[in-house]
Write a protein that holds these residues in place. Structure first.
Motif, PDB file in Angstrom:
ATOM      1  N   CYS A  26       0.579  -1.070   0.465  1.00 56.37           N
ATOM      2  CA  CYS A  26      -0.207  -0.263  -0.153  1.00 56.37           C
ATOM      3  C   CYS A  26       0.374   0.958  -0.459  1.00 56.37           C
ATOM      4  O   CYS A  26       1.717   0.997   0.590  1.00 56.37           O
ATOM      5  CB  CYS A  26      -0.665   0.375   0.855  1.00 56.37           C
ATOM      6  N   ARG A  27       0.462   1.852  -0.361  1.00 55.62           N
ATOM      7  CA  ARG A  27       0.372   3.931  -0.346  1.00 55.62           C
ATOM      8  C   ARG A  27      -0.056   4.347   0.058  1.00 55.62           C
ATOM      9  O   ARG A  27      -1.078   3.518   1.129  1.00 55.62           O
ATOM     10  CB  ARG A  27       1.114   4.414  -1.837  1.00 55.62           C
ATOM     11  N   PHE A  28       0.919   5.755   0.558  1.00 56.58           N
ATOM     12  CA  PHE A  28       0.093   6.637   1.766  1.00 56.58           C
ATOM     13  C   PHE A  28      -0.487   7.525   0.846  1.00 56.58           C
ATOM     14  O   PHE A  28      -0.029   8.268   0.275  1.00 56.58           O
ATOM     15  CB  PHE A  28       1.306   6.453   2.416  1.00 56.58           C
ATOM     16  N   GLU A  29      -1.325   8.652   1.943  1.00 57.11           N
ATOM     17  CA  GLU A  29      -1.406   9.841   1.271  1.00 57.11           C
ATOM     18  C   GLU A  29      -2.224  11.017   3.009  1.00 57.11           C
ATOM     19  O   GLU A  29      -2.160   9.894   3.926  1.00 57.11           O
ATOM     20  CB  GLU A  29      -3.578  10.022   0.717  1.00 57.11           C
ATOM     21  N   ALA A  30      -1.056  12.163   2.883  1.00 57.34           N
ATOM     22  CA  ALA A  30      -0.751  12.255   3.993  1.00 57.34           C
ATOM     23  C   ALA A  30      -1.809  13.868   3.918  1.00 57.34           C
ATOM     24  O   ALA A  30      -1.178  14.532   3.018  1.00 57.34           O
ATOM     25  CB  ALA A  30       0.777  12.769   4.098  1.00 57.34           C
ATOM     26  N   ALA A  31      -2.505  14.523   4.785  1.00 61.04           N
ATOM     27  CA  ALA A  31      -2.994  15.298   5.163  1.00 61.04           C
ATOM     28  C   ALA A  31      -2.040  16.453   5.945  1.00 61.04           C
ATOM     29  O   ALA A  31      -2.143  17.417   6.498  1.00 61.04           O
ATOM     30  CB  ALA A  31      -4.153  15.444   5.212  1.00 61.04           C
ATOM     31  N   SER A  32      -1.293  16.056   6.471  1.00 62.06           N
ATOM     32  CA  SER A  32      -0.142  16.947   7.329  1.00 62.06           C
ATOM     33  C   SER A  32       1.712  16.309   7.219  1.00 62.06           C
ATOM     34  O   SER A  32       1.650  14.820   7.196  1.00 62.06           O
ATOM     35  CB  SER A  32      -0.666  16.930   9.048  1.00 62.06           C
ATOM     36  N   TRP A  33       2.185  17.190   7.763  1.00 63.70           N
ATOM     37  CA  TRP A  33       3.789  16.599   7.842  1.00 63.70           C
ATOM     38  C   TRP A  33       3.557  15.494   9.141  1.00 63.70           C
ATOM     39  O   TRP A  33       4.236  14.673   8.963  1.00 63.70           O
ATOM     40  CB  TRP A  33       4.728  18.186   8.415  1.00 63.70           C
ATOM     41  N   ALA A  34       3.141  15.616  10.155  1.00 64.75           N
ATOM     42  CA  ALA A  34       3.063  14.258  11.053  1.00 64.75           C
ATOM     43  C   ALA A  34       2.861  13.079   9.970  1.00 64.75           C
ATOM     44  O   ALA A  34       3.395  12.348  10.295  1.00 64.75           O
ATOM     45  CB  ALA A  34       2.774  14.633  12.339  1.00 64.75           C
ATOM     46  N   GLU A  35       1.690  12.949   9.382  1.00 66.45           N
ATOM     47  CA  GLU A  35       1.431  11.908   9.197  1.00 66.45           C
ATOM     48  C   GLU A  35       2.185  11.657   7.574  1.00 66.45           C
ATOM     49  O   GLU A  35       3.112  10.546   7.662  1.00 66.45           O
ATOM     50  CB  GLU A  35      -0.182  13.038   8.090  1.00 66.45           C
ATOM     51  N   VAL A  36       3.138  12.737   7.140  1.00 67.66           N
ATOM     52  CA  VAL A  36       4.204  12.426   6.089  1.00 67.66           C
ATOM     53  C   VAL A  36       5.320  11.715   6.604  1.00 67.66           C
ATOM     54  O   VAL A  36       5.784  10.013   6.679  1.00 67.66           O
ATOM     55  CB  VAL A  36       4.266  13.317   5.839  1.00 67.66           C
ATOM     56  N   ARG A  37       5.436  11.953   8.241  1.00 68.39           N
ATOM     57  CA  ARG A  37       7.097  11.317   8.832  1.00 68.39           C
ATOM     58  C   ARG A  37       6.357  10.269   8.941  1.00 68.39           C
ATOM     59  O   ARG A  37       7.186   9.059   9.080  1.00 68.39           O
ATOM     60  CB  ARG A  37       6.914  12.418   9.885  1.00 68.39           C
ATOM     61  N   ALA A  38       4.556  10.136   9.684  1.00 74.00           N
ATOM     62  CA  ALA A  38       4.842   8.748  10.369  1.00 74.00           C
ATOM     63  C   ALA A  38       4.945   7.066   9.105  1.00 74.00           C
ATOM     64  O   ALA A  38       4.717   6.467   9.340  1.00 74.00           O
ATOM     65  CB  ALA A  38       2.934   8.439  10.157  1.00 74.00           C
ATOM     66  N   ALA A  39       4.217   7.945   7.956  1.00 76.57           N
ATOM     67  CA  ALA A  39       4.472   6.820   6.666  1.00 76.57           C
ATOM     68  C   ALA A  39       5.849   7.035   6.099  1.00 76.57           C
ATOM     69  O   ALA A  39       5.406   5.427   5.588  1.00 76.57           O
ATOM     70  CB  ALA A  39       4.082   7.654   5.054  1.00 76.57           C
ATOM     71  N   VAL A  40       6.187   7.856   6.198  1.00 77.24           N
ATOM     72  CA  VAL A  40       8.052   6.947   5.978  1.00 77.24           C
ATOM     73  C   VAL A  40       8.679   6.423   7.149  1.00 77.24           C
ATOM     74  O   VAL A  40       9.714   5.587   6.952  1.00 77.24           O
ATOM     75  CB  VAL A  40       9.078   8.523   6.066  1.00 77.24           C
ATOM     76  N   LYS A  41       8.657   6.404   8.508  1.00 78.00           N
ATOM     77  CA  LYS A  41       8.947   5.606   9.237  1.00 78.00           C
ATOM     78  C   LYS A  41       8.044   4.415   9.565  1.00 78.00           C
ATOM     79  O   LYS A  41       8.926   3.014   9.995  1.00 78.00           O
ATOM     80  CB  LYS A  41       7.846   5.969  10.847  1.00 78.00           C
ATOM     81  N   ALA A  42       6.864   3.908   8.321  1.00 74.80           N
ATOM     82  CA  ALA A  42       6.447   2.438   8.565  1.00 74.80           C
ATOM     83  C   ALA A  42       6.795   2.312   7.622  1.00 74.80           C
ATOM     84  O   ALA A  42       6.921   0.630   7.032  1.00 74.80           O
ATOM     85  CB  ALA A  42       4.650   2.797   8.020  1.00 74.80           C
ATOM     86  N   GLY A  43       8.051   2.952   6.308  1.00 75.35           N
ATOM     87  CA  GLY A  43       8.388   2.404   5.744  1.00 75.35           C
ATOM     88  C   GLY A  43       8.396   3.100   4.151  1.00 75.35           C
ATOM     89  O   GLY A  43       9.166   2.394   3.200  1.00 75.35           O
TER      90      GLY A  43
END
Length: 197
Positions: A26-43
């Motif tokens: 799965c890929r990710f959609e982020a609505a904030s910088w915190a969500e971008v970081r969370a997706a990146v931390k998930a790999g």
């Protein structure tokens, strides 16, 4: 074929869930910088993350750009100018107002009137941004698979108009809105896929 699923991190940002979703492709959609970081931390590769909030703090645009995010949503001239300043050369998804409402009443907060979107694409190009695609959201908990029909037709018209100007868009983000069972059974997800396809 031709579809990439991007999970909206805001729906449930639990690190274990994000890591599992990443592990199955799965890929990710982020609505904030915190969500971008969370997706990146998930790999997730930052380049695969869509930053789709059409109203972002300028500093967060710059952070995401430096991290490797290259696709940003916008629904106004002001947001395009902000992206051009903080993420020069970035790709933009222009968000239009789908004009529909979800069961939970969350539609109408974002999106430009469809008639304004071609002009925004031309402005993006003049700002040396890359007009990349269109986005819309029909509303959450949408029980009617046909709700995507009208916005998709509007997007097709916008894409055709822009192609005549030499602006070829590569992506159509059909948003979310797919329902889950609360007090009634929703139609099968396959019905939505068939209607959107």
């Amino acid at each position: 074929p031709g579809v990439a699923v991007h999970y909206a991190v805001k729906a449930n940002p639990d690190p274990r869930l994000l890591a599992r979703l990443h592990a199955v492709g799965c890929r990710f959609e982020a609505a904030s910088w915190a969500e971008v970081r969370a997706a990146v931390k998930a790999g997730a590769d930052p380049g695969s993350v869509l930053y789709t909030n059409p109203v972002k703090p300028a500093a967060d645009i710059a952070r995401a750009w430096r991290a490797g995010v290259w696709r940003f949503a916008a629904d106004s001239d002001g947001e395009l100018h902000k992206i051009a300043e903080r993420a020069p050369g970035a790709a933009v998804l222009l968000r239009l107002d789908a004009g529909a409402g979800g069961t939970v009443g969350d539609q109408g907060k974002f999106g430009a009137p469809p008639g304004q979107v071609p002009g925004q694409a031309r402005l993006a190009a003049s700002l040396r941004l890359r007009p990349y695609g269109l986005a819309f959201h029909v509303g959450s908990q949408k029980m009617d698979p046909a709700a995507w029909d009208s916005p998709i037709r509007q997007c097709a018209g916008i894409m055709t108009e822009l192609a005549a100007d030499g602006i070829r868009l590569e992506m159509l983000d059909v948003g979310g809105g797919f329902p889950v069972r609360y007090d009634a059974d929703p139609p099968p997800l396959a019905d939505y896929a068939a209607a959107i396809g």
